[in-house]
Design a protein around this motif. Structure first.
Motif, PDB file in Angstrom:
ATOM      1  N   UNK A   1       0.838  -1.208   0.000  1.00  0.00           N
ATOM      2  CA  UNK A   1       0.000   0.000   0.000  1.00  0.00           C
ATOM      3  C   UNK A   1       0.868   1.251   0.000  1.00  0.00           C
ATOM      4  N   UNK A   2       1.944   1.232   0.799  1.00  0.00           N
ATOM      5  CA  UNK A   2       2.788   2.430   0.829  1.00  0.00           C
ATOM      6  C   UNK A   2       3.599   2.551  -0.467  1.00  0.00           C
ATOM      7  N   UNK A   3       3.954   1.405  -1.062  1.00  0.00           N
ATOM      8  CA  UNK A   3       4.648   1.436  -2.363  1.00  0.00           C
ATOM      9  C   UNK A   3       3.790   2.182  -3.378  1.00  0.00           C
ATOM     10  N   UNK A   4       2.506   1.789  -3.428  1.00  0.00           N
ATOM     11  CA  UNK A   4       1.574   2.417  -4.391  1.00  0.00           C
ATOM     12  C   UNK A   4       1.403   3.908  -4.096  1.00  0.00           C
ATOM     13  N   UNK A   5       1.198   4.208  -2.810  1.00  0.00           N
ATOM     14  CA  UNK A   5       0.959   5.605  -2.439  1.00  0.00           C
ATOM     15  C   UNK A   5       2.160   6.475  -2.810  1.00  0.00           C
ATOM     16  N   UNK A   6       3.361   6.007  -2.469  1.00  0.00           N
ATOM     17  CA  UNK A   6       4.557   6.813  -2.723  1.00  0.00           C
ATOM     18  C   UNK A   6       4.798   6.985  -4.218  1.00  0.00           C
ATOM     19  N   UNK A   7       4.641   5.908  -4.993  1.00  0.00           N
ATOM     20  CA  UNK A   7       4.885   6.012  -6.433  1.00  0.00           C
ATOM     21  C   UNK A   7       3.876   6.936  -7.108  1.00  0.00           C
ATOM     22  N   UNK A   8       2.630   6.896  -6.611  1.00  0.00           N
ATOM     23  CA  UNK A   8       1.585   7.719  -7.240  1.00  0.00           C
ATOM     24  C   UNK A   8       1.825   9.207  -7.006  1.00  0.00           C
ATOM     25  N   UNK A   9       2.688   9.532  -6.063  1.00  0.00           N
ATOM     26  CA  UNK A   9       2.936  10.960  -5.791  1.00  0.00           C
ATOM     27  C   UNK A   9       3.927  11.595  -6.762  1.00  0.00           C
ATOM     28  N   UNK A  10       4.600  10.761  -7.575  1.00  0.00           N
ATOM     29  CA  UNK A  10       5.599  11.339  -8.493  1.00  0.00           C
ATOM     30  C   UNK A  10       4.946  11.860  -9.770  1.00  0.00           C
ATOM     31  N   UNK A  11       5.431  13.043 -10.186  1.00  0.00           N
ATOM     32  CA  UNK A  11       4.919  13.654 -11.423  1.00  0.00           C
ATOM     33  C   UNK A  11       5.793  13.279 -12.617  1.00  0.00           C
ATOM     34  N   UNK A  12       7.062  12.969 -12.350  1.00  0.00           N
ATOM     35  CA  UNK A  12       7.996  12.628 -13.438  1.00  0.00           C
ATOM     36  C   UNK A  12       8.897  11.489 -12.994  1.00  0.00           C
ATOM     37  N   UNK A  13       9.180  10.583 -13.941  1.00  0.00           N
ATOM     38  CA  UNK A  13      10.077   9.452 -13.682  1.00  0.00           C
ATOM     39  C   UNK A  13      11.234   9.565 -14.663  1.00  0.00           C
ATOM     40  N   UNK A  14      12.445   9.667 -14.132  1.00  0.00           N
ATOM     41  CA  UNK A  14      13.628   9.773 -14.994  1.00  0.00           C
ATOM     42  C   UNK A  14      14.462   8.512 -14.845  1.00  0.00           C
ATOM     43  N   UNK A  15      14.901   7.983 -15.978  1.00  0.00           N
ATOM     44  CA  UNK A  15      15.639   6.722 -15.970  1.00  0.00           C
ATOM     45  C   UNK A  15      16.999   6.894 -16.639  1.00  0.00           C
ATOM     46  N   UNK A  16      17.874   5.936 -16.379  1.00  0.00           N
ATOM     47  CA  UNK A  16      19.074   5.795 -17.204  1.00  0.00           C
ATOM     48  C   UNK A  16      18.583   5.357 -18.594  1.00  0.00           C
ATOM     49  N   UNK A  17      19.045   6.050 -19.647  1.00  0.00           N
ATOM     50  CA  UNK A  17      18.492   5.813 -20.987  1.00  0.00           C
ATOM     51  C   UNK A  17      19.584   5.361 -21.965  1.00  0.00           C
ATOM     52  N   UNK A  18      19.947   4.080 -21.970  1.00  0.00           N
ATOM     53  CA  UNK A  18      20.920   3.624 -22.967  1.00  0.00           C
ATOM     54  C   UNK A  18      20.340   3.745 -24.371  1.00  0.00           C
ATOM     55  N   UNK A  19      19.017   3.626 -24.453  1.00  0.00           N
ATOM     56  CA  UNK A  19      18.248   3.883 -25.679  1.00  0.00           C
ATOM     57  C   UNK A  19      16.817   4.091 -25.176  1.00  0.00           C
ATOM     58  N   UNK A  20      16.049   4.985 -25.833  1.00  0.00           N
ATOM     59  CA  UNK A  20      14.769   5.377 -25.247  1.00  0.00           C
ATOM     60  C   UNK A  20      13.802   4.232 -24.931  1.00  0.00           C
ATOM     61  N   UNK A  21      13.786   3.166 -25.753  1.00  0.00           N
ATOM     62  CA  UNK A  21      12.867   2.061 -25.432  1.00  0.00           C
ATOM     63  C   UNK A  21      13.173   1.441 -24.064  1.00  0.00           C
ATOM     64  N   UNK A  22      14.446   1.477 -23.647  1.00  0.00           N
ATOM     65  CA  UNK A  22      14.817   0.901 -22.351  1.00  0.00           C
ATOM     66  C   UNK A  22      14.071   1.622 -21.227  1.00  0.00           C
ATOM     67  N   UNK A  23      13.907   2.934 -21.379  1.00  0.00           N
ATOM     68  CA  UNK A  23      13.172   3.697 -20.350  1.00  0.00           C
ATOM     69  C   UNK A  23      11.707   3.273 -20.331  1.00  0.00           C
ATOM     70  N   UNK A  24      11.226   2.809 -21.470  1.00  0.00           N
ATOM     71  CA  UNK A  24       9.843   2.322 -21.526  1.00  0.00           C
ATOM     72  C   UNK A  24       9.731   0.999 -20.764  1.00  0.00           C
ATOM     73  N   UNK A  25      10.722   0.112 -20.953  1.00  0.00           N
ATOM     74  CA  UNK A  25      10.723  -1.151 -20.202  1.00  0.00           C
ATOM     75  C   UNK A  25      10.798  -0.844 -18.698  1.00  0.00           C
ATOM     76  N   UNK A  26      11.646   0.133 -18.343  1.00  0.00           N
ATOM     77  CA  UNK A  26      11.823   0.474 -16.923  1.00  0.00           C
ATOM     78  C   UNK A  26      10.530   1.068 -16.357  1.00  0.00           C
TER      79      UNK A  26
END
Ligand code: CAA
Length: 496
Positions: A253-278
């Motif tokens: 429940x806290x995992x869901x609550x905390x993740x839902x509070x983010x407006x933007x998710x930034x990833x390491x991007x070796x290639x853009x599709x990888x950020x989609x998998x992440x």
């Protein structure tokens, strides 16, 4: 009032040269890769990998010159006095010397350029594949937070030139660039949350580059699996720590609550599709069993083994609700990576630059946005941390990189090169082993030095030459000499 620390400003440096992967490169490589037509390869690159162009370092550029350029741009844009820098850390996995820190080379370039002594500055280099700069950032922030500093600023630079073998599946995920970040108290751009960095590390052989090799060795599909599982471990650790600080009960429940509070998710991007998998991994954790999406997630999982999470995520990526959330919270961070390629340690910070660039263009106000940052380095380690964008972000992130990255013919600063020019730069060896030494004593190492530049350098730091002497008076065999070339191509006085 609570004191905050984080990224006050950043600067991105991208080499001017690039290869448009959708044009001549596609026509040349399609038959070589056994792909039926250039159109098929183009479709794969654009839709399957998410990449269009890759930045290529010119003959006079390397990880040190790019780092110095990013640092100079940062100092000039913010107007800080270089003497106020306490720490200059470099994260890289494409270092230029097996011993000397790139940060020390950068320090020398800045000292000569600004005519100031920076001898008080600490200059470490942190290496761990693409996550080195994140370790450096964490350490710089903690240094300031602990009050160990006598001067207000640290600069953290991520710089890399990613190289794989020609005609390998890694080739279309290459790139080059550097991001310099000014780290300070009361940062204007991104205040980092204290005490919540989630870290995961494992001893993996997904991707590595032996000392003797200019190109990385990678087990492509395996590297994606290791990335995702390290990311998940670090994310869970981050959420546990963040939840504990907020007094939340540990659990889903806290995992869901905390993740839902983010407006933007930034990833390491070796290639853009990888950020989609992440993103699919992160959003699955956020939505599985949730009130809002639980039912739809159960429908998607129908017929799958409970541990077939990757297939579930592939199905999730095709849904309208995934696409809508992804477009809002991730896609803006992938625009610049799609134009530049993999910049290894700089990649997460390029994603940040892309997010601010897109927001300025689209008139989106990022003030107060909660951002989750997911850093990853092969070999393998992940760190997940978070922050809040400050009200002055627009003034600080004033440069519009998207415009600068247009070709010269469209008002930008980039120059397209042919496949032949790109291959010449790619295959150049600074050092070669000749079969016979002149005196017949067997194999000898011959210094070739940097390759000729495609575009004459102006207003930039350059790798001028490699030292060649081994005499009682001077030993500099293989030492790298850098200098700043002004607009008329004149260099500064050489300082050994
Ligand atoms: N139209 C649309 N999509 C197409 C297509 C077409 N004509 N042809 C293929 N595709 C899709 C495929 O379906 C696939 O997508 P899905 O995953 O959604 O199924 C995608 O294009 C990739 O195609 P392939 O599966 O054939 O993969 P590939 O052989 O091209 O290899 C790669 C891709 C493994 C990423 C390779 O480029 C590589 O090894 N890159 C270097 C390693 C790397 O970046 N690893 C990432 C994790 S490690 C890391 O992050 C650290 C780091 O920086 C290196």
């Amino acid at each position: 009032m609570r004191r905050t620390f984080g990224i006050d400003a950043y600067s991105l440096y991208v080499p001017r040269l690039y290869v448009d992967l959708t044009q001549e490169w596609c026509a040349v490589r399609a038959p070589q890769l056994g792909i039926g037509s250039p159109d098929l390869l183009r479709g794969k690159l654009v839709a399957g990998i998410g990449i269009r162009k890759m930045a290529v370092a010119d003959g006079h550029e390397d990880a040190a010159t790019m780092a110095a350029m990013a640092a100079k741009q940062l100092i000039d844009a913010t107007g800080i006095d270089p003497s106020d820098i306490e720490l200059l850390s470099v994260g890289t996995e494409t270092t230029v010397d097996q011993s000397k820190s790139i940060a020390a080379y950068v320090l020398g370039m800045l000292e000569r350029h600004y005519g100031k002594s920076l001898r008080h500055v600490g200059t470490p280099q942190v290496q761990f594949a693409c996550i080195g700069a994140t370790y450096a950032l964490e350490s710089a922030v903690n240094h300031l937070r602990a009050g160990e500093n006598t001067r207000p600023y640290a600069i953290v630079i991520a710089t890399d030139i990613s190289k794989y073998r020609l005609r390998s599946p890694g080739e279309y995920t290459q790139g080059a660039g550097a991001v310099a970040m000014l780290v300070s108290e009361s940062p204007r751009l991104l205040a980092l949350d204290p005490g919540v960095v989630g870290t995961a590390t494992r001893d993996a052989r997904d991707f590595f580059r032996p000392n003797w090799s200019r190109t990385a060795t990678v087990d492509g599909k395996h590297s994606i699996d290791v990335y995702l599982s390290c990311l998940e471990d670090a994310l869970r650790e981050h959420l546990d720590r963040a939840g504990a600080r907020r007094g939340l009960e540990p659990g889903i429940a806290s995992v869901r609550q905390l993740l839902a509070e983010f407006d933007s998710f930034l990833f390491h991007v070796p290639f853009p599709r990888m950020a989609e998998y992440a993103a699919a991994r992160v959003f699955r954790l956020m939505w599985e069993g949730s009130e809002s999406h639980g039912e739809r997630m159960r429908e998607l999982a129908a017929g799958l083994a409970p541990d077939d999470t990757r297939e579930l995520e592939k199905r999730l990526m095709k849904t309208d609700f995934f696409r809508a959330h992804f477009e809002r919270t991730v896609a803006p961070s992938l625009e610049l990576p799609g134009e530049i390629g993999n910049v290894y340690s700089a990649s997460l910070y390029l994603a940040f630059a892309s997010m601010t660039d897109a927001a300025r263009r689209d008139g989106v106000d990022l003030t107060g946005r909660r951002v989750l940052l997911c850093s990853y380095g092969s070999g393998a380690s992940a760190k997940v941390f978070s922050g809040t964008v400050g009200p002055e972000w627009k003034r600080v992130a004033a440069r519009h990189y998207g415009t600068e990255l247009r070709p010269v013919s469209e008002g930008g600063r980039r120059i397209a090169i042919s496949v032949a020019e790109y291959e010449r730069l790619h295959e150049h060896e600074e050092v070669v082993a000749s079969a016979e030494a002149a005196n017949g004593a067997g194999e000898e190492i011959v210094l070739v030095g940097p390759p000729p530049s495609v575009h004459p350098p102006r207003d930039e730091f350059v790798l001028q030459r490699l030292g060649r002497l081994s005499t009682p008076e001077l030993t500099d065999h293989g030492y790298r000499y850098y200098q700043y070339l002004s607009n008329d191509g004149a260099g500064e006085q050489e300082v050994a």
